[in-house]
Design a protein around this motif. Structure first.
Motif, PDB file in Angstrom:
ATOM      1  N   HIS A 183       0.847  -1.196   0.000  1.00  0.00           N
ATOM      2  CA  HIS A 183       0.000   0.000   0.000  1.00  0.00           C
ATOM      3  C   HIS A 183       0.879   1.242   0.000  1.00  0.00           C
ATOM      4  O   HIS A 183       2.063   1.197   0.317  1.00  0.00           O
ATOM      5  CB  HIS A 183      -0.891   0.023   1.247  1.00  0.00           C
ATOM      6  CG  HIS A 183      -0.112   0.171   2.529  1.00  0.00           C
ATOM      7  ND1 HIS A 183       0.619  -0.857   3.083  1.00  0.00           N
ATOM      8  CD2 HIS A 183       0.071   1.249   3.347  1.00  0.00           C
ATOM      9  CE1 HIS A 183       1.207  -0.447   4.184  1.00  0.00           C
ATOM     10  NE2 HIS A 183       0.900   0.839   4.368  1.00  0.00           N
ATOM     11  N   SER A 184       0.277   2.351  -0.357  1.00  0.00           N
ATOM     12  CA  SER A 184       0.891   3.650  -0.124  1.00  0.00           C
ATOM     13  C   SER A 184       0.129   4.319   1.006  1.00  0.00           C
ATOM     14  O   SER A 184      -1.016   3.980   1.291  1.00  0.00           O
ATOM     15  CB  SER A 184       0.850   4.523  -1.389  1.00  0.00           C
ATOM     16  OG  SER A 184      -0.497   4.710  -1.811  1.00  0.00           O
ATOM     17  N   ASP A 185       0.763   5.268   1.680  1.00  0.00           N
ATOM     18  CA  ASP A 185       0.085   5.994   2.753  1.00  0.00           C
ATOM     19  C   ASP A 185      -0.753   7.113   2.164  1.00  0.00           C
ATOM     20  O   ASP A 185      -0.481   7.628   1.080  1.00  0.00           O
ATOM     21  CB  ASP A 185       1.109   6.537   3.750  1.00  0.00           C
ATOM     22  CG  ASP A 185       1.813   5.420   4.514  1.00  0.00           C
ATOM     23  OD1 ASP A 185       1.239   4.315   4.592  1.00  0.00           O
ATOM     24  OD2 ASP A 185       2.925   5.644   5.013  1.00  0.00           O
ATOM     25  N   TYR A 186      -1.776   7.521   2.885  1.00  0.00           N
ATOM     26  CA  TYR A 186      -2.804   8.381   2.317  1.00  0.00           C
ATOM     27  C   TYR A 186      -2.512   9.868   2.478  1.00  0.00           C
ATOM     28  O   TYR A 186      -3.120  10.699   1.801  1.00  0.00           O
ATOM     29  CB  TYR A 186      -4.164   8.088   2.961  1.00  0.00           C
ATOM     30  CG  TYR A 186      -4.505   6.622   3.098  1.00  0.00           C
ATOM     31  CD1 TYR A 186      -4.030   5.675   2.184  1.00  0.00           C
ATOM     32  CD2 TYR A 186      -5.313   6.172   4.136  1.00  0.00           C
ATOM     33  CE1 TYR A 186      -4.339   4.345   2.314  1.00  0.00           C
ATOM     34  CE2 TYR A 186      -5.634   4.831   4.274  1.00  0.00           C
ATOM     35  CZ  TYR A 186      -5.141   3.910   3.357  1.00  0.00           C
ATOM     36  OH  TYR A 186      -5.451   2.584   3.488  1.00  0.00           O
ATOM     37  N   THR A 190       4.980  10.277   6.485  1.00  0.00           N
ATOM     38  CA  THR A 190       4.867   9.272   7.540  1.00  0.00           C
ATOM     39  C   THR A 190       6.208   9.140   8.237  1.00  0.00           C
ATOM     40  O   THR A 190       7.250   9.044   7.583  1.00  0.00           O
ATOM     41  CB  THR A 190       4.462   7.899   6.974  1.00  0.00           C
ATOM     42  OG1 THR A 190       3.199   8.008   6.315  1.00  0.00           O
ATOM     43  CG2 THR A 190       4.374   6.859   8.062  1.00  0.00           C
ATOM     44  N   GLY A 226       3.511  10.304   1.057  1.00  0.00           N
ATOM     45  CA  GLY A 226       2.223   9.683   0.809  1.00  0.00           C
ATOM     46  C   GLY A 226       1.525  10.231  -0.421  1.00  0.00           C
ATOM     47  O   GLY A 226       2.070  11.059  -1.174  1.00  0.00           O
ATOM     48  N   SER A 239       4.201   8.475  -4.318  1.00  0.00           N
ATOM     49  CA  SER A 239       3.724   7.944  -3.049  1.00  0.00           C
ATOM     50  C   SER A 239       4.274   6.533  -2.915  1.00  0.00           C
ATOM     51  O   SER A 239       3.877   5.637  -3.665  1.00  0.00           O
ATOM     52  CB  SER A 239       2.204   7.943  -3.036  1.00  0.00           C
ATOM     53  OG  SER A 239       1.699   7.451  -1.831  1.00  0.00           O
ATOM     54  N   PHE A 263       1.263   9.359  11.132  1.00  0.00           N
ATOM     55  CA  PHE A 263       0.796   9.741   9.804  1.00  0.00           C
ATOM     56  C   PHE A 263       0.427  11.226   9.811  1.00  0.00           C
ATOM     57  O   PHE A 263      -0.554  11.622  10.441  1.00  0.00           O
ATOM     58  CB  PHE A 263      -0.420   8.903   9.405  1.00  0.00           C
ATOM     59  CG  PHE A 263      -0.129   7.432   9.300  1.00  0.00           C
ATOM     60  CD1 PHE A 263       0.600   6.926   8.231  1.00  0.00           C
ATOM     61  CD2 PHE A 263      -0.581   6.549  10.271  1.00  0.00           C
ATOM     62  CE1 PHE A 263       0.873   5.572   8.130  1.00  0.00           C
ATOM     63  CE2 PHE A 263      -0.317   5.189  10.182  1.00  0.00           C
ATOM     64  CZ  PHE A 263       0.415   4.704   9.107  1.00  0.00           C
ATOM     65  N   HIS A 265      -1.073  14.353   8.037  1.00  0.00           N
ATOM     66  CA  HIS A 265      -2.054  14.642   6.989  1.00  0.00           C
ATOM     67  C   HIS A 265      -2.315  16.140   6.927  1.00  0.00           C
ATOM     68  O   HIS A 265      -2.337  16.810   7.961  1.00  0.00           O
ATOM     69  CB  HIS A 265      -3.389  13.951   7.283  1.00  0.00           C
ATOM     70  CG  HIS A 265      -3.401  12.491   6.971  1.00  0.00           C
ATOM     71  ND1 HIS A 265      -4.072  11.967   5.892  1.00  0.00           N
ATOM     72  CD2 HIS A 265      -2.822  11.439   7.600  1.00  0.00           C
ATOM     73  CE1 HIS A 265      -3.917  10.648   5.876  1.00  0.00           C
ATOM     74  NE2 HIS A 265      -3.163  10.305   6.901  1.00  0.00           N
TER      75      HIS A 265
END
Length: 319
Positions: A183-186, A190, A226, A239, A263, A265
């Motif tokens: 997965h990639s982070d949203y 991170t 991300g 990402s 994380f 954001h």
């Protein structure tokens, strides 16, 4: 710069060196080690607290089950980070703590005054470190130094999360066993804290579809970019796709693993529009297979950070 040897950024270096190193890292691997971050003692306190929590009986932990706002306890097998339609699950448990969390939102262990102070200070220190890195990154893009930090205001709503992770010991596993799906982070950045040299993290070179190990070092944080930055940079920053596999050790030995992720954001209302930098002014955003899967706007609609996060999280959990 190769994925087989990730760059190291030393925060005690001259500012000009850090700024150039940030540009090199974001435009190549998207993964780097961070040295002299001043969080060594704090991370040890957090790992001690995490171990205490994950040792609690399941019925106590599950009283704080994950909510649709992405906060709370994730039981083993509840998450599928790969976000695909298969029945694969991630062999881990986790506890997500939101920014500006209040004691009454936490399990009693974490709500105890000393532990609550440890958690909130660690969150604040991680946030401050991310703001420092975002300032350097803005300077490397030759835009206003507060361009990114102004979209990460602490007091405004965001999906920012401190995540405690526990990968229970597994017996009779194969080399293909996955603890956390690819997965990639949203979000934007991170910070990953690894513990006791416990390996398993791998990063994907999206240009060659090759996986590389990310070796654990207790004195260095792993930092990665991300989805938000892939939007903001029109793909100049990728990402980074990563996963956690079983460590390459004698299968009869203990393979339990702990890690902590912060994380970072942007505020939910932040637009995912390209930054006003000469570096990407004439760049066409050509999406590879991962970007087509993870970045949902098809270059037609402008999303907010909050909208993108909700789209990604909806594919991740069963509640």
């Amino acid at each position: 710069m190769s994925f087989s040897s990730l760059p190291i950024i030393d925060l005690k270096a001259d500012e000009s060196i850090i700024i150039q190193a940030m540009l090199n890292a974001c435009s190549t691997t998207g993964f780097f080690y961070l040295r002299n971050h001043n969080l060594l003692d704090a991370q040890e306190h957090m790992f001690k607290l995490a171990k205490e929590f994950f040792r609690l009986p399941s019925n106590i932990k599950e009283q704080y089950g994950i909510t649709e706002e992405n906060y709370g306890y994730v039981r083993r097998g509840q998450e599928n980070l790969a976000g695909n339609e298969t029945k694969s699950i991630d062999e881990k448990e986790a506890f997500n703590i939101r920014n500006l969390v209040q004691p009454n939102e936490l399990p009693s262990l974490m709500a105890q005054s000393d532990n609550y102070e440890i958690i909130t200070k660690f969150q604040n220190d991680c946030y401050d470190l991310c703001m420092k890195l975002l300032t350097y990154l803005a300077q490397s893009f030759d835009i206003d130094s507060d361009y990114f930090t102004s979209k990460h205001k602490r007091e405004l709503k965001s999906a920012g999360t401190l995540r405690l992770l526990h990968y229970p010991a597994v017996k009779n596993y194969s080399d293909e066993s996955i603890r956390a799906g690819a997965h990639s982070d949203y979000g934007s950045l991170t910070l990953l804290f690894q513990h006791l040299h416990q390996s398993g993290l791998e990063v994907l070179d999206r240009s060659t579809n090759t996986w590389y190990p990310v070796e654990p070092y207790d004195d260095m944080i792993v930092v990665n970019f991300g989805d938000v930055f892939e939007y903001w940079s029109k793909g100049f920053i990728k990402s980074t796709v990563h996963r956690v596999t079983m460590p390459i050790v004698d299968s009869t030995k203990e393979n339990e693993r702990f890690s902590i992720a912060y994380f970072c954001h942007p505020n939910d209302s932040a637009l995912l529009t390209p930054v006003p930098s000469k570096l990407i002014l004439n760049r066409e955003f050509e999406k590879d297979e991962h970007a087509k899967l993870a970045l949902h706007d098809n270059n037609q609609n402008t999303l907010t950070a909050g909208e993108h996060f909700q789209m990604r999280i909806n594919k991740t959990y069963t509640y």
